[in-house]
Enzyme design. Structure first.
Site, PDB file in Angstrom:
ATOM      1  N   ARG A 127       0.833  -1.219   0.000  1.00 51.51           N
ATOM      2  CA  ARG A 127       0.000   0.000   0.000  1.00 51.51           C
ATOM      3  C   ARG A 127       0.865   1.266   0.000  1.00 51.51           C
ATOM      4  O   ARG A 127       1.884   1.340   0.675  1.00 51.51           O
ATOM      5  CB  ARG A 127      -0.908   0.004   1.241  1.00 51.51           C
ATOM      6  CG  ARG A 127      -1.658   1.312   1.436  1.00 51.51           C
ATOM      7  CD  ARG A 127      -2.905   1.167   2.248  1.00 51.51           C
ATOM      8  NE  ARG A 127      -2.677   0.707   3.610  1.00 51.51           N
ATOM      9  CZ  ARG A 127      -3.670   0.419   4.451  1.00 51.51           C
ATOM     10  NH1 ARG A 127      -4.925   0.530   4.080  1.00 51.51           N
ATOM     11  NH2 ARG A 127      -3.386  -0.013   5.671  1.00 51.51           N
ATOM     12  N   ARG A 171      -2.844  -6.335  13.861  1.00 54.65           N
ATOM     13  CA  ARG A 171      -4.059  -5.653  13.386  1.00 54.65           C
ATOM     14  C   ARG A 171      -5.118  -6.671  12.965  1.00 54.65           C
ATOM     15  O   ARG A 171      -6.312  -6.463  13.182  1.00 54.65           O
ATOM     16  CB  ARG A 171      -3.706  -4.704  12.244  1.00 54.65           C
ATOM     17  CG  ARG A 171      -2.972  -3.473  12.770  1.00 54.65           C
ATOM     18  CD  ARG A 171      -2.149  -2.791  11.710  1.00 54.65           C
ATOM     19  NE  ARG A 171      -2.944  -2.105  10.720  1.00 54.65           N
ATOM     20  CZ  ARG A 171      -2.458  -1.690   9.549  1.00 54.65           C
ATOM     21  NH1 ARG A 171      -1.199  -1.913   9.217  1.00 54.65           N
ATOM     22  NH2 ARG A 171      -3.227  -1.055   8.712  1.00 54.65           N
TER      23      ARG A 171
HETATM   24  P1  ADP Z   1      -8.557  -0.301   4.070  1.00 57.22           P
HETATM   25  O1  ADP Z   1      -9.009   1.140   3.961  1.00 57.22           O
HETATM   26  O2  ADP Z   1      -9.697  -1.255   4.193  1.00 57.22           O
HETATM   27  O3  ADP Z   1      -7.511  -0.500   5.119  1.00 57.22           O
HETATM   28  P2  ADP Z   1      -7.352   0.210   1.455  1.00 57.22           P
HETATM   29  O4  ADP Z   1      -8.490   0.766   0.679  1.00 57.22           O
HETATM   30  O5  ADP Z   1      -6.308   1.181   1.902  1.00 57.22           O
HETATM   31  O6  ADP Z   1      -7.863  -0.683   2.687  1.00 57.22           O
HETATM   32  O7  ADP Z   1      -6.699  -0.955   0.558  1.00 57.22           O
HETATM   33  C1  ADP Z   1      -5.552  -1.671   1.039  1.00 57.22           C
HETATM   34  C2  ADP Z   1      -4.589  -1.907  -0.117  1.00 57.22           C
HETATM   35  O8  ADP Z   1      -5.186  -2.816  -1.050  1.00 57.22           O
HETATM   36  C3  ADP Z   1      -4.242  -0.645  -0.902  1.00 57.22           C
HETATM   37  O9  ADP Z   1      -2.906  -0.757  -1.318  1.00 57.22           O
HETATM   38  C4  ADP Z   1      -5.216  -0.688  -2.080  1.00 57.22           C
HETATM   39  O10 ADP Z   1      -4.710  -0.008  -3.215  1.00 57.22           O
HETATM   40  C5  ADP Z   1      -5.347  -2.186  -2.337  1.00 57.22           C
HETATM   41  N1  ADP Z   1      -6.672  -2.587  -2.809  1.00 57.22           N
HETATM   42  C6  ADP Z   1      -7.864  -2.041  -2.498  1.00 57.22           C
HETATM   43  N2  ADP Z   1      -8.872  -2.696  -3.122  1.00 57.22           N
HETATM   44  C7  ADP Z   1      -8.292  -3.692  -3.815  1.00 57.22           C
HETATM   45  C8  ADP Z   1      -8.794  -4.739  -4.695  1.00 57.22           C
HETATM   46  N3  ADP Z   1     -10.107  -4.875  -4.920  1.00 57.22           N
HETATM   47  N4  ADP Z   1      -7.901  -5.591  -5.258  1.00 57.22           N
HETATM   48  C9  ADP Z   1      -6.567  -5.450  -5.003  1.00 57.22           C
HETATM   49  N5  ADP Z   1      -6.036  -4.500  -4.217  1.00 57.22           N
HETATM   50  C10 ADP Z   1      -6.881  -3.626  -3.629  1.00 57.22           C
HETATM   51  P1  AMP Z   2      -6.856   2.365   9.764  1.00 53.07           P
HETATM   52  O1  AMP Z   2      -6.373   3.624   9.097  1.00 53.07           O
HETATM   53  O2  AMP Z   2      -8.347   2.244   9.762  1.00 53.07           O
HETATM   54  O3  AMP Z   2      -6.160   1.130   9.217  1.00 53.07           O
HETATM   55  O4  AMP Z   2      -6.443   2.482  11.287  1.00 53.07           O
HETATM   56  C1  AMP Z   2      -5.080   2.578  11.667  1.00 53.07           C
HETATM   57  C2  AMP Z   2      -4.963   2.405  13.186  1.00 53.07           C
HETATM   58  O5  AMP Z   2      -5.656   3.468  13.849  1.00 53.07           O
HETATM   59  C3  AMP Z   2      -5.563   1.120  13.748  1.00 53.07           C
HETATM   60  O6  AMP Z   2      -4.670   0.019  13.675  1.00 53.07           O
HETATM   61  C4  AMP Z   2      -5.847   1.543  15.197  1.00 53.07           C
HETATM   62  O7  AMP Z   2      -4.665   1.577  15.973  1.00 53.07           O
HETATM   63  C5  AMP Z   2      -6.304   2.996  15.038  1.00 53.07           C
HETATM   64  N1  AMP Z   2      -7.775   3.091  14.820  1.00 53.07           N
HETATM   65  C6  AMP Z   2      -8.407   3.573  13.706  1.00 53.07           C
HETATM   66  N2  AMP Z   2      -9.742   3.519  13.868  1.00 53.07           N
HETATM   67  C7  AMP Z   2      -9.961   2.984  15.096  1.00 53.07           C
HETATM   68  C8  AMP Z   2     -11.124   2.654  15.846  1.00 53.07           C
HETATM   69  N3  AMP Z   2     -12.357   2.841  15.343  1.00 53.07           N
HETATM   70  N4  AMP Z   2     -10.961   2.105  17.075  1.00 53.07           N
HETATM   71  C9  AMP Z   2      -9.744   1.902  17.598  1.00 53.07           C
HETATM   72  N5  AMP Z   2      -8.602   2.173  16.949  1.00 53.07           N
HETATM   73  C10 AMP Z   2      -8.702   2.729  15.712  1.00 53.07           C
END
Ligand code: ADP
Ligand code: AMP
Length: 213
Positions: A127, A171
């Site tokens: 990512r 996570r």
């Molecule tokens: P989240 O917000 O649920 O943590 P992201 O939207 O940031 O996840 O996506 C995590 C990673 O996977 C990013 O690098 C994104 O570009 C990639 N990604 C998102 N959707 C897909 C998909 N449908 N297929 C492959 N890779 C994806």
């Molecule tokens: P995210 O950007 O959603 O992947 O979140 C990154 C990190 O932020 C997580 O691993 C948690 O440490 C913290 N975090 C984000 N949202 C929450 C939530 N709703 N409750 C608790 N921790 C959170």
């Protein structure tokens, strides 16, 4: 439209939120983005949250619920919003229900993006996120048009500090132990929709818009 994107870290919530913002003209509320902004600003809340985030642990409910309470009260949420990464515990889900009920609103849909754990590690380690607007890209699966530059705002793409193979494990554990129980909570509420998050980004978007139409 009051929506929630649900799923494991790396399931694609942030990626799909961008399409919903354009389609419905409502804001994305990502608690992760709000916490990262607080870390950049070096606020007391940000510095406290950082300790948990760096270890891949959830930030305490009281902090998160306070953030959401303030954010939902802002004027841009009047026509609806997209929750991304919140709620992550039962206590947060209950607090959200109370908050929304006090505001006289309810959730229209909870869209779950289902992706098995074995795909999550590759997604998270590849990512790249925009340092300005938080947009999410992937070096292989969803590359930006120009290397290291955000397609949406031109900001610099960076690797999140918590996007490493060790933190992903904690996570994912936090997701299975504390967040997955919410599936039952929202299924009983009658708003939970499950999508196959392993499809290509554009296919997931099409399925999601179809589920909302
Ligand atoms: P989240 O917000 O649920 O943590 P992201 O939207 O940031 O996840 O996506 C995590 C990673 O996977 C990013 O690098 C994104 O570009 C990639 N990604 C998102 N959707 C897909 C998909 N449908 N297929 C492959 N890779 C994806
Ligand atoms: P995210 O950007 O959603 O992947 O979140 C990154 C990190 O932020 C997580 O691993 C948690 O440490 C913290 N975090 C984000 N949202 C929450 C939530 N709703 N409750 C608790 N921790 C959170």
């Amino acid at each position: 439209m009051n929506l929630m994107l649900f799923g494991a870290p790396g399931a694609g919530k942030g990626t799909q939120a961008k399409f919903l913002i354009e389609k419905y003209n409502i804001p994305q509320i990502s608690t992760g983005d709000i916490l990262r902004a607080a870390i950049v600003e070096k606020t007391d809340m940000g510095m406290e949250a950082k300790k948990f985030m760096d270890e891949g642990k959830l930030v305490p409910d009281s902090t998160i619920i306070g953030i959401i309470k303030d954010r939902l009260a802002e004027s841009d949420c009047k026509e609806g919003f997209i929750l991304d990464g919140f709620p992550r515990t039962l206590a947060q889900a209950v607090a959200l229900s109370e908050l929304m009920s006090n505001m006289g609103i309810s959730l229209d849909k909870v869209i779950s993006l289902n992706v098995p754990d074995e795909l999550i590690v590759g997604r998270i380690t590849g990512r790249r996120v925009c340092s300005k607007c938080g947009a999410s890209f992937h070096v292989e699966f969803n590359p930006s048009k120009k290397e290291d530059e955000c397609d949406y705002c031109g900001g610099e793409l960076i690797i999140r500090k918590d996007d490493n193979a060790e933190t992903v494990i904690s996570r994912l554990n936090a997701y299975h132990d504390q967040t997955a129980p919410l599936i039952d909570f929202y299924t009983k509420m009658g708003v939970f929709v499950e999508l196959d998050g392993t499809k290509d980004v554009s296919e997931v978007t099409a399925d999601m818009l179809n589920a909302l139409s």
